[in-house]
Design an enzyme around this catalytic site. Structure first.
Site, PDB file in Angstrom:
ATOM      1  N   CYS A   1       0.814  -1.219   0.000  1.00 18.61           N
ATOM      2  CA  CYS A   1       0.000   0.000   0.000  1.00 18.61           C
ATOM      3  C   CYS A   1       0.849   1.272   0.000  1.00 18.61           C
ATOM      4  CB  CYS A   1      -0.974   0.012   1.171  1.00 18.61           C
ATOM      5  SG  CYS A   1      -2.291  -1.200   0.985  1.00 18.61           S
TER       6      CYS A   1
ATOM      7  N   HIS B   1     -12.270  10.108  -8.301  1.00 17.88           N
ATOM      8  CA  HIS B   1     -11.261  10.124  -9.366  1.00 17.88           C
ATOM      9  C   HIS B   1     -10.093  11.057  -9.046  1.00 17.88           C
ATOM     10  CE1 HIS B   1     -14.307   7.895 -11.554  1.00 17.88           C
ATOM     11  NE2 HIS B   1     -13.300   7.454 -12.301  1.00 17.88           N
TER      12      HIS B   1
ATOM     13  N   GLU C   1     -13.417  -0.105   1.568  1.00 14.65           N
ATOM     14  CA  GLU C   1     -12.279   0.096   0.671  1.00 14.65           C
ATOM     15  C   GLU C   1     -12.148  -1.054  -0.330  1.00 14.65           C
ATOM     16  OE1 GLU C   1      -8.429   2.134   1.928  1.00 14.65           O
ATOM     17  OE2 GLU C   1      -7.864   0.013   1.910  1.00 14.65           O
TER      18      GLU C   1
END
Length: 146
Positions: free
Chosen positions: A24, A74, A130
């Protein structure tokens, strides 16, 4: 009688976790799902267009879209102090003063949304998913007085 009303939203967002000891730390994206729950007493004004509602789902959608979805959808969210991402620029890069984990994003969303509702309504929970199997959840009932 208190009633809870929930609406779910989806958005796409990328992030990276500075200094993380796993994958991550790399820039990667998720298809997020945000569930927003409001509590209140339904209106009982005969003849009023919102009679019987705690909040019109369209109004809830407008609030959440304005304060959370549109600013984050986005985008690439990066911690502002992370040197390893300083070279990444662009119109859709959002720098934040925290590590953009699911938990910290959720806290940000709580702070953005809580003031948007009138006193007769309360934000009582947010759930930010998530991945299909991972989410963070905030419950108003578990918060300590500040």
């Amino acid at each position: 009688m208190l009633i809870r009303v929930t609406k779910t939203f989806t958005f796409e967002m990328a992030h990276a976790l500075s200094g993380h000891d796993g994958p991550c730390r790399n820039v990667h994206g998720h298809s997020y799902e945000l569930a927003v729950t409001i509590r209140g007493i339904p209106s009982h004004e005969k003849g009023h267009p919102k009679n019987g509602m705690v909040i019109d789902f369209a109004e809830l959608k407008t609030i959440v879209n304005k304060h959370v979805i549109h600013p984050f959808d986005h985008t690439l969210v990066l911690p502002e102090e992370a040197d390893e991402y300083k070279h990444i620029t662009g119109e859709a890069v959002l720098r934040v003063p925290y590590q953009p984990t699911c938990e910290n994003l959720l806290a940000e969303f709580v702070h953005r949304l809580q003031p948007q509702f009138p006193q007769h309504m309360q934000l009582v929970s947010l759930r930010l998913r998530e991945t299909a199997t991972s989410w963070a959840e905030w419950l108003e009932s578990e918060q300590e007085e500040e």
